[in-house]
Write an enzyme that holds these catalytic residues in place. Structure first.
Site, PDB file in Angstrom:
ATOM      1  N   ASP A  44       0.828  -1.218   0.000  1.00 24.80           N
ATOM      2  CA  ASP A  44       0.000   0.000   0.000  1.00 24.80           C
ATOM      3  C   ASP A  44       0.862   1.268   0.000  1.00 24.80           C
ATOM      4  OD1 ASP A  44      -2.118  -1.882   0.480  1.00 24.80           O
ATOM      5  OD2 ASP A  44      -1.620  -1.793   2.598  1.00 24.80           O
ATOM      6  N   GLU A 210     -11.458   0.589  -2.219  1.00 25.14           N
ATOM      7  CA  GLU A 210     -10.803   0.993  -0.972  1.00 25.14           C
ATOM      8  C   GLU A 210      -9.570   1.811  -1.334  1.00 25.14           C
ATOM      9  OE1 GLU A 210      -9.813  -2.716   0.906  1.00 25.14           O
ATOM     10  OE2 GLU A 210      -8.555  -3.372  -0.747  1.00 25.14           O
TER      11      GLU A 210
END
Length: 397
Positions: A44, A210
């Protein structure tokens, strides 16, 4: 005793080598690079440019020190320069091993001469830390929005001085998922208000949306958001002239005919020469989420990432490509790997499985690391005093 003597003899005849394993090099040395730029678990990722320097952070989960800070001059060669999270709160929780919990997808931003990192803990809420320098020292974590299942925060300070935050939801905690919201913050970014506006319900076409990242360009508000799940997903872009929407959407990056699965979740960066680039990860099972770099350009105020090999209007990841133009050439670098423990401090590549306790061990000025036995855990999986580093490549010594 014979075995011990043999081991000592073999150790002694190994020639001294500089503390670099040279196990993974993305920079081809000829003006091109080959993905991944880091074959290690920098999950991420988010990246920010400040003048001629680039800084990255990534998820660190339960590993401490957490929130690694990496630095680059050319977007391809990176080194670790510090960690933003020395000890993870709540301490009574993270003094114990919490596999998969802790720091999920963070964002790093530079605002009014300060670095800001917003990071989520899916069990407690959204935290903020800041620093004058990326190397630190960083402030103590401030819980700016409490709640279960609040994940993937990304701030935006608008040109009128107002501040906003977008975030997603972890279904395992919040009981809702595949949604993105935008809410307001105070100008200092220390309080996130409970005035959420849902800007997309992804259940129909963008399941598991997301990881949003918030930007503004040419009068449009953009939310870069991965959808479709970590191993198999794609990159979706939302845009609107109004910060609360309604937002248009477009898929801009997918696996397509390549071997790069789930190319999504990362960061848009513009170089000092005006080039645009996009960072994302690829899930590679036990090796973690490894880091890729894609060329990016703008067409009709939509980002176009990678190369559209099949001409369907959606980019696909590149393998080898021309390095970013940052105005200069820089030497090849890599995050620290091998270690002789010659320094009286622990190398930045090392992390514990929980908040460090003083009786686990110490670096020394004598050329070794002193560790103590700890028998409080029933098995090694739950032992907090494991000193570990990321796999740096598919094969390494």
């Amino acid at each position: 005793m014979k075995n011990i003597k043999i081991i000592v003899f073999l150790f002694c005849i190994i020639p001294f080598q500089k503390n670099t394993a040279q196990v993974w090099t993305s920079d081809n040395g000829d003006g091109t690079y080959t993905n991944p730029i880091l074959h290690a678990d920098y999950s991420d990722p988010d990246v920010v440019r400040v003048d001629d320097d680039y800084y990255m952070t990534a998820s660190s989960f339960n590993c401490i020190p957490g929130l690694p800070i990496l630095h680059s001059k050319d977007l391809v060669n990176w080194k670790i320069i510090g960690h933003a999270l020395v000890k993870q709160p709540p301490f009574e929780t993270y003094d114990r091993v919490q596999h998969g919990n802790g720091v999920w997808a963070p964002s790093i931003t530079y605002h009014k001469n300060e670095f800001y990192i917003y990071y989520p803990d899916p069990d407690f809420g959204i935290y903020m830390i800041k620093a004058k320098k990326a190397e630190g020292p960083w402030s103590e974590p401030l819980l700016v929005k409490a709640g279960k299942g609040l994940i993937d925060p990304s701030p935006l300070w608008d040109t009128d001085g107002k501040a906003y935050l977008t975030h997603a939801f972890a279904g395992s905690r919040a009981q809702i998922k595949s949604l993105l919201v935008v809410c307001t913050m105070n100008p200092e970014g220390t309080v996130v208000n409970n005035d959420e506006v849902m800007v997309i319900d992804g259940h129909k076409d963008e399941e598991t949306i997301e990881g949003p990242k918030f930007y503004k360009r040419n009068g449009y508000y953009y939310i870069f958001a991965p959808a479709g799940g970590v191993p198999t997903g794609w990159q979706t872009i939302l845009r609107s002239k109004n910060i609360f929407g309604p937002y248009e959407k477009k898929k801009v990056l997918e696996q397509g005919s390549t071997a790069i699965n789930g190319p999504h979740q990362g960061a848009w960066v513009t170089t000092q020469t005006g080039e645009d680039w996009f960072f994302h990860f690829q899930d590679k099972d036990a090796y973690g989420r490894i880091l890729h770099l894609q060329p990016m350009k703008w067409v009709n105020d939509w980002p176009v990432m990678g190369e559209d090999y099949d001409k369907n209007g959606i980019g696909e990841p590149v393998t080898t490509f021309k390095k970013p133009n940052v105005g200069k050439k820089y030497p090849i670098e890599a995050p620290a790997e091998s270690d002789e423990f010659n320094e009286p401090r622990l190398g930045l590549q090392w992390q514990w499985q929980a908040n460090r306790q003083i009786n686990w061990g110490f670096p020394t000025s004598l050329g070794y690391l002193n560790l103590f036995c700890n028998t409080t855990s029933q098995n090694i999986f739950n032992a907090p005093n494991l000193l570990l580093q990321k796999f740096p490549a598919e094969e390494f010594t």
